[in-house]
Design an enzyme around this catalytic site. Structure first.
Site, PDB file in Angstrom:
ATOM      1  N   CYS A   1       0.993  -1.101   0.060  1.00 52.78           N
ATOM      2  CA  CYS A   1       0.100   0.313   0.305  1.00 52.78           C
ATOM      3  C   CYS A   1       0.902   0.994   0.214  1.00 52.78           C
ATOM      4  O   CYS A   1       1.714   1.447   1.181  1.00 52.78           O
ATOM      5  CB  CYS A   1      -0.804   0.041   1.190  1.00 52.78           C
ATOM      6  SG  CYS A   1      -1.992   1.525   1.773  1.00 52.78           S
TER       7      CYS A   1
ATOM      8  N   TRP B   1      -7.461  -7.586   3.874  1.00 51.93           N
ATOM      9  CA  TRP B   1      -6.600  -7.538   4.369  1.00 51.93           C
ATOM     10  C   TRP B   1      -6.079  -8.837   5.479  1.00 51.93           C
ATOM     11  O   TRP B   1      -7.406  -8.007   6.825  1.00 51.93           O
ATOM     12  CB  TRP B   1      -5.557  -6.068   4.835  1.00 51.93           C
ATOM     13  CG  TRP B   1      -5.413  -5.300   4.375  1.00 51.93           C
ATOM     14  CD1 TRP B   1      -5.933  -4.092   4.347  1.00 51.93           C
ATOM     15  CD2 TRP B   1      -5.011  -4.983   2.922  1.00 51.93           C
ATOM     16  NE1 TRP B   1      -5.824  -3.163   3.069  1.00 51.93           N
ATOM     17  CE2 TRP B   1      -4.955  -4.034   2.315  1.00 51.93           C
ATOM     18  CE3 TRP B   1      -4.069  -5.965   2.251  1.00 51.93           C
ATOM     19  CZ2 TRP B   1      -4.161  -3.672   1.396  1.00 51.93           C
ATOM     20  CZ3 TRP B   1      -3.193  -5.631   1.655  1.00 51.93           C
ATOM     21  CH2 TRP B   1      -3.213  -4.474   0.436  1.00 51.93           C
TER      22      TRP B   1
ATOM     23  N   VAL C   1      -5.264  -0.245   5.577  1.00 53.38           N
ATOM     24  CA  VAL C   1      -3.809   0.557   6.590  1.00 53.38           C
ATOM     25  C   VAL C   1      -3.385   2.245   5.348  1.00 53.38           C
ATOM     26  O   VAL C   1      -4.169   2.277   4.498  1.00 53.38           O
ATOM     27  CB  VAL C   1      -2.724  -1.012   6.001  1.00 53.38           C
ATOM     28  CG1 VAL C   1      -3.906  -1.652   6.374  1.00 53.38           C
ATOM     29  CG2 VAL C   1      -3.065  -1.023   4.474  1.00 53.38           C
TER      30      VAL C   1
ATOM     31  N   SER D   1      -3.068   8.734   6.480  1.00 52.65           N
ATOM     32  CA  SER D   1      -1.898   8.383   6.727  1.00 52.65           C
ATOM     33  C   SER D   1      -1.145   9.692   6.699  1.00 52.65           C
ATOM     34  O   SER D   1       0.028   9.721   6.989  1.00 52.65           O
ATOM     35  CB  SER D   1      -1.382   7.302   5.481  1.00 52.65           C
ATOM     36  OG  SER D   1      -1.147   8.092   4.000  1.00 52.65           O
TER      37      SER D   1
ATOM     38  N   TYR E   1      -5.101   5.068  -9.136  1.00 52.29           N
ATOM     39  CA  TYR E   1      -6.292   4.906  -9.198  1.00 52.29           C
ATOM     40  C   TYR E   1      -7.579   5.263  -9.630  1.00 52.29           C
ATOM     41  O   TYR E   1      -8.292   4.064 -10.016  1.00 52.29           O
ATOM     42  CB  TYR E   1      -6.917   5.238  -7.736  1.00 52.29           C
ATOM     43  CG  TYR E   1      -5.827   4.025  -6.367  1.00 52.29           C
ATOM     44  CD1 TYR E   1      -6.089   2.604  -5.874  1.00 52.29           C
ATOM     45  CD2 TYR E   1      -4.429   5.020  -6.099  1.00 52.29           C
ATOM     46  CE1 TYR E   1      -5.595   1.960  -4.747  1.00 52.29           C
ATOM     47  CE2 TYR E   1      -3.717   3.823  -5.360  1.00 52.29           C
ATOM     48  CZ  TYR E   1      -3.933   2.480  -5.218  1.00 52.29           C
ATOM     49  OH  TYR E   1      -3.631   1.813  -3.965  1.00 52.29           O
TER      50      TYR E   1
HETATM   51  N1  LIG Z   1      -6.692   7.960   2.487  1.00 50.98           N
HETATM   52  C1  LIG Z   1      -6.045   6.942   3.357  1.00 50.98           C
HETATM   53  C2  LIG Z   1      -6.457   5.545   2.339  1.00 50.98           C
HETATM   54  C3  LIG Z   1      -5.478   4.174   2.508  1.00 50.98           C
HETATM   55  C4  LIG Z   1      -6.390   3.595   1.654  1.00 50.98           C
HETATM   56  O1  LIG Z   1      -6.793   3.532   1.144  1.00 50.98           O
HETATM   57  N2  LIG Z   1      -5.382   2.373   1.802  1.00 50.98           N
HETATM   58  C5  LIG Z   1      -6.079   1.195   0.401  1.00 50.98           C
HETATM   59  C6  LIG Z   1      -4.464   0.008   0.746  1.00 50.98           C
HETATM   60  S1  LIG Z   1      -3.705   1.042  -0.963  1.00 50.98           S
HETATM   61  C7  LIG Z   1      -6.983   0.135   1.076  1.00 50.98           C
HETATM   62  O2  LIG Z   1      -6.647  -0.223   2.512  1.00 50.98           O
HETATM   63  N3  LIG Z   1      -8.190  -0.619   1.018  1.00 50.98           N
HETATM   64  C8  LIG Z   1      -8.871  -1.671   1.110  1.00 50.98           C
HETATM   65  C9  LIG Z   1      -9.791  -1.645   0.323  1.00 50.98           C
HETATM   66  O3  LIG Z   1      -9.546  -1.276  -0.229  1.00 50.98           O
HETATM   67  O4  LIG Z   1     -10.407  -3.044   1.203  1.00 50.98           O
HETATM   68  C10 LIG Z   1      -5.504   7.145   3.894  1.00 50.98           C
HETATM   69  O5  LIG Z   1      -4.091   7.903   2.990  1.00 50.98           O
HETATM   70  O6  LIG Z   1      -4.443   6.329   5.037  1.00 50.98           O
END
Ligand SMILES: N[C@@H](CCC(=O)N[C@@H](CS)C(=O)NCC(=O)O)C(=O)O
Length: 379
Positions: A103, A143, A183, A199, A246
C-alpha cells in the site's frame, strides 16, 4: 447449507443464519454509498432471515454511477500528541502501525518511521499482500494476517489482538464498523483502539509529535518555511498522481478513465519539469512532498502501467522522475519500506474484476539501486 453464527454488524438482531447469497455491490443502485448495505437474497428473506446486513466495503465499491472512482474519507482522525496529558501521548511502545507493504499510503508512514528513527518506539505488523475473505458470513475481501510467522515472508500474525483481518481490528475499535477497513492503522495498544487511519495525518504526527523519543528529531519534513509549496504540490500530486492512478485503474467508463489519464500525465510532466531544475520536488531539501510522490512512482512501471492502464508513458521514459525515484529509494532506510514482491502480488492478485486470473506480468524488474544523476544538483 451449513449453519454459521453471525457476529452482529447490523442494527438488526443477531441470529444464527444459513449462508445466504449476497447481492454484489454491482447489483445495487450506483449512488455513492459510503456505508453500503448489502441486501440478502430474496430466498434468504423468504426464509425469514434479516434482510439487510451492513458489510465492510472495499475500494472497488467506490465507483459512482458516472463510472469514476471516488475514494471515501478516512474515519478515525484522532492525534497522538507530544503533550504528556493528551489522550494519546507520544510515549515509546504504546502505538503500533499496521501496514501492507503493497500500500502506497501505508508505505509513506513506514518511510517516516525510518527517516525519523522511530522504528524502535513504534512497532510494525504487515498483513499478507493478497486480499482474502475476511469473514465466512459475507463476501468482503480485504487485508488478512497470516496464521503463522512463516506463512508469508514479510507478513506476520497480529501480535496484540490475535486479529485474523484488519477488519477485525476496526471492529475491536468500533463494533459496528461498516466502512472500508484500510491500512495504515495507527493502533493504541493501551486503549485498544484505532488512533488514526489517515496516512497524511499519521506522517505529520510522526514528523513532529514524537521528537522526544525519535532517533532523528532534527529532521523536519514539513518545515515552516516550505509549507506553502509543500501544500501546493501535495494537492496536485494527491489528486492527479497518488489517487490519480487509482482513478485510471478503477474507472468503469471510458470518459472518467480518459480524464484521469489526462490529469495524471499533466501532473507527471509538471513534476518532470520541476525535477529538471532541482533535486527535490520543493527545492533542494527532502520534504514530505517527496515521500508522498515517491510511493506512487516506485509502483508505477511495475504495476500501475499495466494493471491500472497508466501506459501512455512509462516512468523510465521520464529521465528526471526516474532518476529521482532511484535517488529517494537509495536514502538510507527507504529501500526497506519497499517490498516489490508484496506490491506485485497485491495489485495483480486482489482485484478480480481487473485481473481475473491473477497472472503477474514478468517485467520489468527495475533495479532502483542503479546509479542516478541527481548529484548534479550538488547536494
Ligand atoms: N486515505 C487513506 C487511504 C488508505 C487506503 O485506501 N488504503 C488501501 C490500501 S492501498 C486499503 O487499505 N484498501 C482496503 C480496501 O480497498 O478494501 C490513507 O491515506 O491512509
Amino acid at each position: 447449507m451449513a449453519l454459521s453464527s453471525r457476529r452482529c454488524f447490523t442494527s438488526l438482531p443477531c441470529l444464527p443464519v444459513r449462508m445466504p447469497t449476497l447481492a454484489t455491490s454491482s447489483s445495487l443502485p450506483l449512488t455513492r454509498r459510503f456505508l453500503a448495505t448489502r441486501t440478502l437474497s430474496t430466498s434468504a428473506a423468504a426464509a425469514g432471515y434479516s434482510t439487510t446486513v451492513k458489510m465492510a466495503r472495499s475500494a472497488l465499491d467506490e465507483v459512482t454511477d458516472t463510472g469514476a472512482f471516488d475514494r471515501s474519507p478516512s474515519t478515525f482522525r484522532s492525534s497522538v500528541s507530544s503533550d504528556a496529558s493528551a489522550r494519546f501521548p507520544a510515549v515509546p511502545g504504546r502505538y503500533h502501525l499496521y501496514v501492507s507493504y503493497a500500500c502506497p499510503w501505508a508505505s509513506r508512514c513506514l518511510a517516516f518511521l525510518k527517516l525519523k528513527g522511530l522504528d524502535h518506539a513504534i512497532g510494525v505488523a504487515a498483513v499478507k499482500p493478497i486480499f482474502e475473505r475476511t469473514k465466512e458470513i459475507d463476501d468482503h475481501l480485504g487485508w488478512v494476517f497470516p496464521a503463522t510467522a512463516d506463512e508469508e515472508p514479510g507478513a506476520e500474525p497480529d501480535p496484540f489482538n490475535g486479529a485474523k483481518s484488519v477488519r477485525e481490528l476496526y471492529e475491536i475499535a468500533r463494533p459496528n464498523y461498516a466502512g472500508k477497513p484500510t491500512v495504515p492503522v495507527l493502533w493504541d495498544k493501551q486503549l485498544k483502539t484505532v488512533v488514526n487511519n489517515e496516512s497524511s495525518e499519521i506522517i505529520r504526527m510522526l514528523n513532529t509529535e514524537f521528537n522526544g523519543i525519535a532517533g532523528n528529531p532534527g529532521l523536519d519534513l514539513y518545515p515552516v518555511h516550505l509549507r506553502a509549496p509543500i501544500d501546493e504540490i501535495n494537492e496536485l500530486v494527491y489528486d492527479a498522481i497518488n489517487n490519480g492512478v487509482y482513478k485510471c485503474g478503477f474507472a468503469k467508463k471510458q470518459g472518467p478513465y480518459d480524464e484521469a489519464v489526462r490529469r495524471l500525465y499533466g501532473a507527471l510532466d509538471k513534476c518532470e519539469e520541476i525535477l529538471g531544475k532541482q533535486r527535490y520536488i520543493c527545492g533542494n531539501q527532502l520534504t514530505e512532498a517527496d515521500i508522498r510522490l515517491f510511493v506512487t512512482l516506485i509502483r508505477f512501471d511495475e504495476v500501475y502501467a499495466v494493471h491500472f492502464k497508466c501506459n501512455k508513458k512509462l516512468l523510465r521514459e521520464y529521465p528526471n522522475l526516474f532518476n529521482y525515484t532511484k535517488d529517494i529509494y537509495q536514502i538510507p532506510g527507504i529501500s526497506s519500506t519497499v517490498n516489490m514482491e508484496h506490491i506485485r502480488k497485491h495489485y495483480y492478485g486482489s482485484h478480480p474484476s481487473i485481473n481475473p486470473y491473477r497472472i503477474i506480468p514478468a517485467g520489468p524488474n527495475i533495479d532502483y539501486n542503479a546509479a542516478h544523476d541527481r548529484e548534479r544538483f550538488g547536494l
